[in-house]
Design an enzyme around this catalytic site. Structure first.
Site, PDB file in Angstrom:
ATOM      1  N   ASP A 168      74.966  34.139  68.741  1.00  0.00           N
ATOM      2  CA  ASP A 168      76.019  33.248  68.260  1.00  0.00           C
ATOM      3  C   ASP A 168      76.425  33.505  66.804  1.00  0.00           C
ATOM      4  OD1 ASP A 168      77.757  31.017  68.356  1.00  0.00           O
ATOM      5  OD2 ASP A 168      76.186  29.700  67.565  1.00  0.00           O
ATOM      6  N   GLU A 421      64.713  32.737  69.563  1.00  0.00           N
ATOM      7  CA  GLU A 421      65.179  32.349  70.894  1.00  0.00           C
ATOM      8  C   GLU A 421      65.155  33.480  71.907  1.00  0.00           C
ATOM      9  OE1 GLU A 421      68.787  30.032  70.840  1.00  0.00           O
ATOM     10  OE2 GLU A 421      67.694  28.321  70.051  1.00  0.00           O
ATOM     11  N   TYR A 477      68.222  20.930  70.758  1.00  0.00           N
ATOM     12  CA  TYR A 477      69.583  20.391  70.703  1.00  0.00           C
ATOM     13  C   TYR A 477      69.763  19.201  71.638  1.00  0.00           C
ATOM     14  CZ  TYR A 477      70.742  24.313  67.721  1.00  0.00           C
ATOM     15  OH  TYR A 477      70.800  25.183  66.665  1.00  0.00           O
ATOM     16  N   GLU A 514      65.556  24.716  64.076  1.00  0.00           N
ATOM     17  CA  GLU A 514      66.986  24.438  64.307  1.00  0.00           C
ATOM     18  C   GLU A 514      67.113  23.109  65.011  1.00  0.00           C
ATOM     19  OE1 GLU A 514      69.405  27.294  66.423  1.00  0.00           O
ATOM     20  OE2 GLU A 514      68.522  28.978  65.339  1.00  0.00           O
TER      21      GLU A 514
HETATM   22  C1  BDP Z   1      70.728  28.634  68.875  1.00  0.00           C
HETATM   23  C2  BDP Z   1      70.700  29.916  68.072  1.00  0.00           C
HETATM   24  C3  BDP Z   1      71.712  29.962  66.951  1.00  0.00           C
HETATM   25  C4  BDP Z   1      72.983  29.267  67.375  1.00  0.00           C
HETATM   26  C5  BDP Z   1      72.685  27.813  67.664  1.00  0.00           C
HETATM   27  C6  BDP Z   1      73.927  27.061  68.103  1.00  0.00           C
HETATM   28  O1  BDP Z   1      69.415  30.225  67.594  1.00  0.00           O
HETATM   29  O2  BDP Z   1      71.946  31.287  66.584  1.00  0.00           O
HETATM   30  O3  BDP Z   1      73.987  29.383  66.421  1.00  0.00           O
HETATM   31  O4  BDP Z   1      71.720  27.710  68.673  1.00  0.00           O
HETATM   32  O5  BDP Z   1      74.224  27.090  69.283  1.00  0.00           O
HETATM   33  O6  BDP Z   1      70.946  29.015  70.179  1.00  0.00           O
HETATM   34  O7  BDP Z   1      74.603  26.495  67.260  1.00  0.00           O
END
Ligand code: BDP
Length: 610
Positions: A168, A421, A477, A514
């Site tokens: 991404d 990831e 997330y 993240e």
């Molecule tokens: C994760 C990745 C990251 C993406 C983020 C996203 O590690 O590179 O930018 O999520 O989706 O999958 O914002």
């Protein structure tokens, strides 16, 4: 294993550094094979170096070009340097480079985020020298990062390449970091390895030095200089120790930098000197805590990108300086170099500023069919064919080697992230990763902890590799890719999962590397709608509540520091908008929330060891 010497080029009383950056000629190689090193480029096109080429044009076809392209410049070497050893060093060329001087091949390097260098004495001619670099931005299943590569033929039968990023961020390419020609004497210091061993009880440190050389010396002298320019220790020899009493420790946000002056002596004369800045600090993982200098450290900060307007992924030192100031003002103390090693210049800056860095390899996209549909992926993890399809092992070993060799002395680097990831849940994952963790641990003279960053499908009961890591690093997330718009269960879900990890691995610290929500600056909503600044704030609040309840939870790095460019896609509006700052570094509302939180969490001693 063969050592790679990647000392940062500096000027000393025996060394000169010439800067070859500037505006270079540029030409796309179309059709493939139409340009060779034999002749100067026939083009009016120019590109600034260092920078990505992509955003230095108004032409979409050039910006989106996949394949080969050439850079060229000319330089002359002053006569007074002719008897010196002359080395050409590229901070990075993304992703593959073939380098020629006056039409003769100097070197080749694959891997877009680490430096390489080559001696040029035998290739120089009197007067102007023509330096040409053929670059490829192609990525496939053998490269890091991983790209989905395909090739077709145009109407003339010439190959046309396409690369769909399996990750991404936008596939920026070009000569991304400085190009330097530097001199050393013929007898020279080629590498310095520094390993401080701190005695926290009596405030002393025993610093071990290993010096590599080319040519020959009668003696090597090492002088340790403190920040007031006082000499606080000396030693002789290529493998030696220096004892420092009353040592000033390098602490998070309170850096102290010593300088090791290495002096090579021959026939009673100083022939070469090199200076390596270093910090003295101790990093350990113990009883579910991440200790810096014996105290539990709490990571507060960001996943980042090297990504700015126009420069793309090219070095942008003004942005680096600003970013660190913004981090500090928010009470942040750390970031991860997601998803590749950052520039030498950034690492040196972090040493000086006391910013704690988790340094990551470019191993991103190691999961076939990368996408944002997490729920769908979760159902199919046992059939995931990643480890039978990818052939990234060689590239992975090479980059671990280059990254650790370049950055082994940096006090700011406290942990290596071996990948981001990857399909750690898929059959074959452990077999792939075990030797890589072993390699990293063997290569790192400071024996830093190692981790990998785990995607949402990697859960306590699906993950196959947690035994390999010192720290569990999670990307989550909930409330974004899962249950978007509904934050009501986020705290409970996060808490429940963290507790599962903690009871399964009670001695491993857990951090979030993240978590984030796309947020369009200026979009507001009284109902906390997704994409609004309010939603981003609420999202972070829900996570914070869970974090504070988990004993072994020792760090939060939000995704992302700033909005950044990505490939096109229906989930992206001019890139990824999960920044706490916009791409031009204007704060969104969440900056205030996080800053209030982080300024109230101490860097050290937050979650005490019982
Ligand atoms: C994760 C990745 C990251 C993406 C983020 C996203 O590690 O590179 O930018 O999520 O989706 O999958 O914002």
């Amino acid at each position: 294993m063969e050592e790679i010497n990647l000392l940062y080029p500096i000027t000393t009383n025996t060394r000169v550094v010439l800067d070859l950056d500037g505006v270079w000629k540029f030409q796309v190689e179309e059709p493939v094979g139409s340009i060779t090193e034999d002749n100067p480029l026939k083009t009016d096109e120019v590109m600034a170096v260092p920078a990505s080429f992509n955003d230095q044009t108004d032409k979409p076809a050039l910006r989106e070009h996949n394949g080969y392209f050439w850079y060229e410049t000319n330089f002359e070497v002053a006569d007074i340097l002719q008897d010196q050893r002359l080395v050409l060093r590229f901070g990075s060329v993304t992703h593959e480079a073939w380098v020629y001087l006056n039409g003769k091949k100097l070197t080749h390097h694959k891997g877009g985020f680490t430096p390489f260098e080559v001696e040029v004495n035998d290739f120089l001619v009197p007067g102007k020298n023509r330096l040409s670099v053929r670059v490829s931005n192609l990525l496939d299943y053998t490269t890091l990062p991983v790209g989905n590569f395909s090739e077709t033929k145009d109407e003339n039968g010439d190959p046309q390449y396409s690369v769909d990023e399996n990750f991404d961020f936008y596939n920026y390419a070009g000569i991304h970091r400085p190009v330097k020609l530097y001199s050393t004497p013929k007898d020279y210091i080629s590498d310095v390895t520094i390993v401080p061993d701190v005695n926290l009880n009596d405030g002393s440190a025993n610093v071990n030095f290993d010096i590599d050389t080319g040519g020959s010396f009668d003696d090597i002298e090492i002088k340790i200089i403190d920040e007031n320019n006082n000499e606080v220790g000396t030693a002789k020899g290529t493998s030696t120790n220096v004892e420092i009493n009353n040592v000033h420790l390098w602490q998070p946000l309170n850096a102290y930098i010593y300088t090791a002056k290495i002096i090579g002596i021959k026939n009673g004369k100083i022939v070469d000197t090199y200076e390596e800045p270093f910090g003295v600090r101790k990093v350990e993982v113990k009883s579910g805590r991440f200790l810096i200098n014996g105290e539990p450290f709490y990571f507060k900060g960001f996943g980042k990108h090297e990504d700015t307007y126009v420069n793309g992924k090219g070095l942008n030192e003004a942005y680096n300086v600003l970013d660190i100031k913004l981090m500090k003002s928010m009470g942040a103390n750390s970031f991860r170099t997601s998803h590749y090693p950052y520039s030498d210049e950034m690492m040196r800056l972090c040493d000086r500023e006391g910013i704690v860095v988790i340094e990551e390899t470019p191993a991103v996209g190691l999961m076939v069919d990368f996408g944002f549909d997490i729920a769908n992926k979760m159902d199919k993890i046992d059939e995931d064919p990643t480890w039978s399809k990818l052939k990234t092992g060689d590239a992975h070993r090479q980059v671990i080697h280059e990254m650790i060799d370049r950055d082994k002395n940096h006090a700011c680097v406290v942990m290596w992230s071996i990948s981001n990831e990857s399909a750690h849940y898929a059959p074959g994952a452990h077999e792939y990763f075990e030797p890589l963790f072993k390699l990293a641990r063997e290569l790192d003279p400071q024996k830093r902890p190692c981790t990998y960053v785990a995607i949402m499908m990697t859960l306590p009961d699906t993950d196959k590799c947690t035994d390999l890591v010192d720290v569990i690093s999670l990307n989550r997330y909930y409330g974004w890719y899962l249950t978007n718009g509904d934050l009501s269960k986020v705290t409970d879900t996060v808490l429940q999962e963290l507790n599962q990890w903690q009871s399964k691995y009670p001695d491993k610290p857990i951090i979030y590397t993240e978590y984030g929500a796309d947020t369009i600056a200026g979009v507001h909503s009284p109902y906390n709608e997704p994409f609004s600044e309010e939603y981003q704030v609420e999202y972070y609040k829900k996570y914070s509540t869970a974090f504070d309840e988990v004993k072994n939870f020792t760090g939060e790095q939000v995704w992302n520091f700033a909005d950044f460019q990505t490939k096109f896609g229906i989930q992206r509006v001019q890139g990824n908008k999960k920044g706490i700052f916009t791409r031009s570094r204007e704060p969104k509302m969440a900056a205030k929330y996080l800053s209030d939180r982080w300024n109230n969490i101490p860097n050290l001693g937050f979650k005490k060891l019982k």
